[in-house]
Enzyme design. Sequence first.
Site, PDB file in Angstrom:
ATOM      1  N   CYS A 116       0.678  -1.223   0.028  1.00  0.00           N
ATOM      2  CA  CYS A 116       0.012  -0.085   0.009  1.00  0.00           C
ATOM      3  C   CYS A 116       0.839   1.223   0.210  1.00  0.00           C
ATOM      4  CB  CYS A 116      -0.813  -0.004   1.248  1.00  0.00           C
ATOM      5  SG  CYS A 116      -1.755  -1.477   1.304  1.00  0.00           S
ATOM      6  N   HIS A 256      -3.557   6.880   3.054  1.00  0.00           N
ATOM      7  CA  HIS A 256      -3.785   5.414   2.342  1.00  0.00           C
ATOM      8  C   HIS A 256      -5.139   5.061   2.761  1.00  0.00           C
ATOM      9  CE1 HIS A 256      -4.264   1.574   1.187  1.00  0.00           C
ATOM     10  NE2 HIS A 256      -3.981   1.149   2.392  1.00  0.00           N
ATOM     11  N   ASN A 286     -10.280  -0.625  -0.210  1.00  0.00           N
ATOM     12  CA  ASN A 286      -8.832  -0.689  -0.197  1.00  0.00           C
ATOM     13  C   ASN A 286      -8.091  -1.007  -1.304  1.00  0.00           C
ATOM     14  OD1 ASN A 286      -6.042  -0.647   0.501  1.00  0.00           O
ATOM     15  ND2 ASN A 286      -6.398  -1.779   2.310  1.00  0.00           N
TER      16      ASN A 286
HETATM   17  O1  UT7 Z   1      -3.734  -1.687   3.538  1.00  0.00           O
HETATM   18  C1  UT7 Z   1      -3.322  -3.085   3.844  1.00  0.00           C
HETATM   19  C2  UT7 Z   1      -3.605  -2.926   5.495  1.00  0.00           C
HETATM   20  N1  UT7 Z   1      -4.706  -3.590   5.958  1.00  0.00           N
HETATM   21  C3  UT7 Z   1      -5.521  -3.025   7.002  1.00  0.00           C
HETATM   22  O2  UT7 Z   1      -5.401  -1.752   6.899  1.00  0.00           O
HETATM   23  C4  UT7 Z   1      -6.643  -3.640   7.599  1.00  0.00           C
HETATM   24  C5  UT7 Z   1      -6.268  -3.277   9.005  1.00  0.00           C
HETATM   25  N2  UT7 Z   1      -7.235  -3.857   9.871  1.00  0.00           N
HETATM   26  C6  UT7 Z   1      -8.830  -3.647   9.967  1.00  0.00           C
HETATM   27  O3  UT7 Z   1      -8.997  -2.445   9.109  1.00  0.00           O
HETATM   28  C7  UT7 Z   1      -9.527  -4.122  10.968  1.00  0.00           C
HETATM   29  O4  UT7 Z   1      -8.799  -5.094  11.818  1.00  0.00           O
HETATM   30  C8  UT7 Z   1     -10.749  -5.200  10.062  1.00  0.00           C
HETATM   31  C9  UT7 Z   1     -11.740  -4.151   9.151  1.00  0.00           C
HETATM   32  C10 UT7 Z   1      -9.853  -6.172   9.251  1.00  0.00           C
HETATM   33  C11 UT7 Z   1     -11.410  -5.972  10.901  1.00  0.00           C
HETATM   34  O5  UT7 Z   1     -11.997  -5.086  12.286  1.00  0.00           O
HETATM   35  P1  UT7 Z   1     -12.013  -5.391  13.451  1.00  0.00           P
HETATM   36  O6  UT7 Z   1     -12.532  -4.171  14.275  1.00  0.00           O
HETATM   37  O7  UT7 Z   1     -10.358  -5.331  13.945  1.00  0.00           O
HETATM   38  O8  UT7 Z   1     -12.409  -6.915  13.720  1.00  0.00           O
HETATM   39  P2  UT7 Z   1     -11.882  -8.211  14.317  1.00  0.00           P
HETATM   40  O9  UT7 Z   1     -11.017  -8.562  13.186  1.00  0.00           O
HETATM   41  O10 UT7 Z   1     -11.713  -8.030  15.545  1.00  0.00           O
HETATM   42  O11 UT7 Z   1     -13.338  -8.896  14.236  1.00  0.00           O
HETATM   43  C12 UT7 Z   1     -14.467  -8.826  15.066  1.00  0.00           C
HETATM   44  C13 UT7 Z   1     -15.490  -9.777  14.976  1.00  0.00           C
HETATM   45  C14 UT7 Z   1     -15.124 -11.005  15.022  1.00  0.00           C
HETATM   46  O12 UT7 Z   1     -15.882 -12.051  15.639  1.00  0.00           O
HETATM   47  P3  UT7 Z   1     -15.955 -12.430  17.176  1.00  0.00           P
HETATM   48  O13 UT7 Z   1     -14.852 -13.266  17.385  1.00  0.00           O
HETATM   49  O14 UT7 Z   1     -15.847 -11.287  17.842  1.00  0.00           O
HETATM   50  O15 UT7 Z   1     -17.084 -13.297  17.307  1.00  0.00           O
HETATM   51  C15 UT7 Z   1     -14.795 -11.590  13.663  1.00  0.00           C
HETATM   52  O16 UT7 Z   1     -15.023 -12.969  13.353  1.00  0.00           O
HETATM   53  O17 UT7 Z   1     -15.914  -9.552  13.564  1.00  0.00           O
HETATM   54  C16 UT7 Z   1     -16.075 -10.778  12.826  1.00  0.00           C
HETATM   55  N3  UT7 Z   1     -15.764 -10.508  11.608  1.00  0.00           N
HETATM   56  C17 UT7 Z   1     -16.850 -10.292  10.754  1.00  0.00           C
HETATM   57  N4  UT7 Z   1     -18.245 -10.098  10.780  1.00  0.00           N
HETATM   58  C18 UT7 Z   1     -19.026  -9.833  10.047  1.00  0.00           C
HETATM   59  C19 UT7 Z   1     -14.704 -10.469  10.871  1.00  0.00           C
HETATM   60  N5  UT7 Z   1     -14.821 -10.103   9.611  1.00  0.00           N
HETATM   61  C20 UT7 Z   1     -16.228 -10.151   9.442  1.00  0.00           C
HETATM   62  C21 UT7 Z   1     -17.065  -9.540   8.290  1.00  0.00           C
HETATM   63  N6  UT7 Z   1     -18.296  -9.542   8.786  1.00  0.00           N
HETATM   64  N7  UT7 Z   1     -16.918  -9.460   7.212  1.00  0.00           N
END
Ligand code: UT7
Length: 329
Positions: A116, A256, A286
């Site tokens: 990125c 970004h 993204n």
């Molecule tokens: O440019 C490249 C670099 N990449 C990034 O910048 C991404 C950086 N990370 C993020 O933006 C965030 O970490 C994400 C958007 C990827 C995820 O958000 P989060 O608030 O960190 O969520 P999480 O991974 O902690 O997941 C929270 C919950 C989990 O469920 P439980 O374990 O709490 O029951 C996940 O399984 O959300 C669940 N989950 C989803 N639920 C619905 C994960 N993906 C999804 C989804 N829809 N698509």
Amino acid sequence: MQDKYDSMITGLGFAVPEKILTNADLEKIVDTTEEWIRTRTGMSERHVADENTATSDLSTEAAKKALAEAKLDAKDLDVIIVATVTPDTPFPSTGCYVQKNLGAVNAAAFDISAACSGFLYGLTMADNLIKSGAYKNILVIGAETLTKITDWTDRSTCVLFGDGAGAAVVQPSDGESGIIKTLIKSDGRLTDLLIMPGGGSRIPATHESIDQRLHYIKMEGQDVFKHAVKAMGGAAVDTLKAAGITSKELTLMIPHQANVRIIQATAKRIKLPMEQVYINVDKYGNTSAASIPIALTEAKEKGILKKGDYCLLVSFGGGFTIGAVLFKY
Ligand code: UT7
């Protein structure tokens, strides 16, 4: 503020595929909700390339617009740099395909892999190549077709990415505008957090590697998030400090576009009001190396980025890579 510049951006352009995938469309593909995607990322829709569109096609379209604005003939290009992690082929470089498409017969063309942050790595290289005095007309492109390496069964990643390309022509400064400071850095200790494991010399393509889904993006989302907040904020602070200014003198920040919450945290770190931050992650998701040049072009086209403005570009990405470029438009 610095009043002597080596290089400046003289042309901008971007291209995205026609097809749009909305959050509602994603509800039909994986176990997710429109609301989860919007509130956790700020994304509403993203553009997706069809099977006939490769990274060089989007790059070429964006490049033609940037060259037109710069009033530069492709034959006068000295260098073409394409930042991408989704090249048309592992080799030759996407830069060489773009060179062919544009008829830029006098250029040296190559790719850089900095995820990125790739576009900001490219701008940094262009600025220094011009500073050397050996090159004048440089095309820097950030382009991706990430949806081609997206695992559509993995809800934690497949909702995040989109396709597109943005291009900038960089030429010697006219004395009024130009690049003020650049910063590039990496932290190779974090390579495992965001990776496509298969397809290289470590794990060449085999039936097994395909069965194990190793040719798709894998990401430790939460860890990436934490490092991203720290890295983007740190790069923004360091760049302003190196230029000897505060955010009060800044007109605009174009970060970004990975997650609106990361962008908000970065703005907070340098105490910049959100009204001075350009955000379009809602429309494009993204797009990795393409996100900053797409946003930059849009901001210019909408009249948000104007001549004489001081603008900070800042990024982080897989590697980890970090980049920042401060310039007067
Ligand atoms: O440019 C490249 C670099 N990449 C990034 O910048 C991404 C950086 N990370 C993020 O933006 C965030 O970490 C994400 C958007 C990827 C995820 O958000 P989060 O608030 O960190 O969520 P999480 O991974 O902690 O997941 C929270 C919950 C989990 O469920 P439980 O374990 O709490 O029951 C996940 O399984 O959300 C669940 N989950 C989803 N639920 C619905 C994960 N993906 C999804 C989804 N829809 N698509």
